[in-house]
Design a protein around this motif. Structure first.
Motif, PDB file in Angstrom:
ATOM      1  N   LYS A  29       0.841  -1.191   0.000  1.00  0.00           N
ATOM      2  CA  LYS A  29       0.000   0.000   0.000  1.00  0.00           C
ATOM      3  C   LYS A  29       0.879   1.244   0.000  1.00  0.00           C
ATOM      4  CE  LYS A  29      -3.664   2.375   2.544  1.00  0.00           C
ATOM      5  NZ  LYS A  29      -4.500   2.388   3.760  1.00  0.00           N
ATOM      6  N   LEU A  30       0.551   2.172  -0.878  1.00  0.00           N
ATOM      7  CA  LEU A  30       1.341   3.386  -1.035  1.00  0.00           C
ATOM      8  C   LEU A  30       1.018   4.374   0.076  1.00  0.00           C
ATOM      9  CD1 LEU A  30       3.376   4.650  -3.003  1.00  0.00           C
ATOM     10  CD2 LEU A  30       1.454   5.639  -4.216  1.00  0.00           C
ATOM     11  N   LEU A  31       2.041   4.717   0.863  1.00  0.00           N
ATOM     12  CA  LEU A  31       1.846   5.650   1.967  1.00  0.00           C
ATOM     13  C   LEU A  31       2.310   7.054   1.595  1.00  0.00           C
ATOM     14  CD1 LEU A  31       3.131   3.398   4.892  1.00  0.00           C
ATOM     15  CD2 LEU A  31       0.788   3.633   4.036  1.00  0.00           C
ATOM     16  N   ILE A  32       3.473   7.144   0.962  1.00  0.00           N
ATOM     17  CA  ILE A  32       4.007   8.439   0.525  1.00  0.00           C
ATOM     18  C   ILE A  32       4.582   8.263  -0.878  1.00  0.00           C
ATOM     19  CG2 ILE A  32       5.755  10.239   0.930  1.00  0.00           C
ATOM     20  CD1 ILE A  32       5.599   9.566   3.912  1.00  0.00           C
ATOM     21  N   TYR A  33       4.257   9.201  -1.746  1.00  0.00           N
ATOM     22  CA  TYR A  33       4.764   9.173  -3.122  1.00  0.00           C
ATOM     23  C   TYR A  33       4.834  10.629  -3.557  1.00  0.00           C
ATOM     24  CZ  TYR A  33       5.385   6.760  -7.635  1.00  0.00           C
ATOM     25  OH  TYR A  33       5.884   6.241  -8.801  1.00  0.00           O
ATOM     26  N   ASN A  34       5.933  11.313  -3.225  1.00  0.00           N
ATOM     27  CA  ASN A  34       5.953  12.773  -3.342  1.00  0.00           C
ATOM     28  C   ASN A  34       6.045  13.262  -4.787  1.00  0.00           C
ATOM     29  OD1 ASN A  34       8.671  12.300  -3.897  1.00  0.00           O
ATOM     30  ND2 ASN A  34       9.400  13.992  -2.651  1.00  0.00           N
ATOM     31  N   LYS A  35       5.965  14.565  -4.931  1.00  0.00           N
ATOM     32  CA  LYS A  35       5.896  15.173  -6.270  1.00  0.00           C
ATOM     33  C   LYS A  35       7.098  14.799  -7.119  1.00  0.00           C
ATOM     34  CE  LYS A  35       5.511  19.655  -8.613  1.00  0.00           C
ATOM     35  NZ  LYS A  35       5.448  21.121  -8.426  1.00  0.00           N
ATOM     36  N   LYS A  36       8.297  14.848  -6.523  1.00  0.00           N
ATOM     37  CA  LYS A  36       9.509  14.546  -7.301  1.00  0.00           C
ATOM     38  C   LYS A  36       9.507  13.105  -7.772  1.00  0.00           C
ATOM     39  CE  LYS A  36      13.432  15.423  -9.167  1.00  0.00           C
ATOM     40  NZ  LYS A  36      13.539  16.355 -10.306  1.00  0.00           N
ATOM     41  N   MET A  37       9.043  12.180  -6.939  1.00  0.00           N
ATOM     42  CA  MET A  37       8.986  10.783  -7.349  1.00  0.00           C
ATOM     43  C   MET A  37       7.951  10.595  -8.447  1.00  0.00           C
ATOM     44  SD  MET A  37      10.327   7.826  -7.032  1.00  0.00           S
ATOM     45  CE  MET A  37      11.084   7.424  -5.458  1.00  0.00           C
TER      46      MET A  37
END
Length: 445
Positions: A29-37
């Motif tokens: 489950k995706l918890l954090i996937y920031n703008k740069k990624m």
């Protein structure tokens, strides 16, 4: 400070940072996937909100690095990836992936990705031509290994045999390829450099166009393993369908072609087409004798082109350059010299204060790693009488070093390290405090 305020700050920092961050739990489950990624992966915001991590990062594929970290609970460092993302953009980044633990249990993994696309692109650019045909005489190589490379390349030119050049980016492979072209006994009409890291449709169109329209072309396919296997097979088909030509075939790969074939990154048929002979071009760190001749030649051309007074390096800078490993090879050296000479006025010698700050940081980091390796390897070596110290002091040093390494292997986790050492948690915590190893135990639970 209020928890909601802190969460807002954390979210802002994560989202606005220039490093890609991806956090998943053990179920994918995706918890954090920031703008740069998201930019690196080419995933838009709506898609990112709707899809689970396993759909975005191929979580359940065993070859996935984040899957390996979750399976082994061991971090992976400095993974370099070059690929075409979902927006059909070529991206290169280096990432570190760490397992995440809470109270001794695995709860997920985090990947930190640093975008080096522009740096990689710069390093893949050919070394400067200086406005003249790049013949073997122009290549400033004095090391025995590079002299051997040039001798083999001359044999290729004489026989017009297809050749595969093996080596890292920036080593001067493109210079060797063009040198072969200019050394042909019967000259070809054109030298065509095909950058296979770019759009493969364009590469295939160029191949097809010149194979059909021309009879004597020197084709240099740079990093041909970046083409898909389908595109590689298409090249083989094109050559087989147009056998009446006098083309010279040169290709370069970054790794051992046999390994690339086994990994299905290089077509066996294509390798057979190009590999009349293979030549390994060693990295600069394996032929440091070539550093100073390259610099001397660079400064001579700078004086001729710009009327500068620059003559060479100070002894301190010279020693620094010879100790450095040059991961970007000759291209990195050329780019550094460009940066240094862009700021000179009437200086004759490059002094250490003229080196860019970013390069000084790299040198310092490299030296620290070397010193660390030397110090740990010599820690318990008895070379002379002065090295002998009281037994209780020696045993404490051994214990401190052993605990320090154990904490490193378990990422500072007290519970896991204590279990591995066969001692109680409280006992390990006491020793950590006593040996002032707190910095090693960042994950005390």
């Amino acid at each position: 400070m209020d928890n909601n305020v802190l969460q807002s700050i954390y979210k802002y920092v994560i989202e606005k940072g220039d490093m890609g961050i991806c956090v998943v739990d053990t179920d994918g489950k995706l918890l954090i996937y920031n703008k740069k990624m998201r930019e690196l992966e080419g995933v838009n915001e709506d898609e990112f909100e709707e899809r689970r991590a396993l759909e975005i990062i191929d979580f359940e594929i065993e070859k996935s690095d984040i899957y390996k970290v979750l399976s082994s609970e061991t971090p992976i460092y400095n993974i370099k990836k070059t690929y075409w993302n979902k927006k059909n953009q070529e991206v290169t980044y280096i990432s570190n992936i760490y397992p995440l633990h809470y109270e001794g249990a695995l709860v997920g993994a985090v990947e930190f990705a640093r975008d080096i696309t522009q740096l990689e692109y710069m390093m893949y650019q050919p070394l400067r031509r200086y406005g003249a045909p790049l013949t073997f005489d122009i290549i400033t190589a004095v090391s025995p290994v590079m002299k051997d490379v040039i001798e083999k390349a001359k044999i290729v030119a004489l026989s017009r045999m297809p050749v595969v050049l093996i080596g890292e980016s920036g080593t001067g492979i493109d210079m060797v390829a063009e040198g072969i072209h200019h050394d042909l006994k019967v000259q070809n009409d054109m030298f065509i450099a095909l950058i296979c890291r770019r759009d493969e449709k364009t590469v295939l169109k160029q191949f097809e166009k010149y194979i059909i329209e021309k009879e004597k072309i020197t084709f240099f396919a740079e990093r041909i393993e970046y083409l898909s296997l389908e595109a590689q097979e298409k090249i083989v088909e094109l050559f087989n369908n147009h056998p009446n030509h006098q083309h010279v075939l040169i290709a370069s790969v970054g790794k051992d072609p046999i390994d690339l074939i086994q990994k299905q990154e290089l077509s066996k048929k294509l390798y057979r087409l190009f590999s009349g002979i293979t030549i390994y071009v060693p990295p600069l760190r394996e032929r440091k004798e070539d550093i100073m001749p390259f610099i001397d030649d660079y400064f001579k051309r700078h004086r001729d082109s710009f009327g500068s007074s620059i003559q060479g390096l100070s002894e301190e800078v010279r020693e620094t350059f010879l100790k450095y490993d040059w991961p970007g090879n000759l291209k990195e050296l050329e780019v550094l010299l460009d940066e240094i000479t862009s700021l000179i006025t009437n200086e004759m010698i490059v002094e250490s204060h003229m080196l860019p700050v970013h390069f000084k940081w790299k040198i310092q980091s490299s030296c620290e790693e070397t010193e660390k390796e030397v110090s740990t390897s010599d820690l318990f070596v008895i070379k002379n009488q002065q090295d002998i110290r009281p037994l209780d002091v020696y045993m404490k040093e051994v214990e401190e070093y052993y605990i320090s390494k154990a904490l490193d292997f378990h990422q500072g986790n007290i519970s896991k390290t204590a279990a591995a050492l066969g001692i109680r948690r409280q006992s390990l915590q006491y020793r950590v405090k006593n040996y002032k190893l707190n910095k090693k135990s960042e994950n005390i639970d």
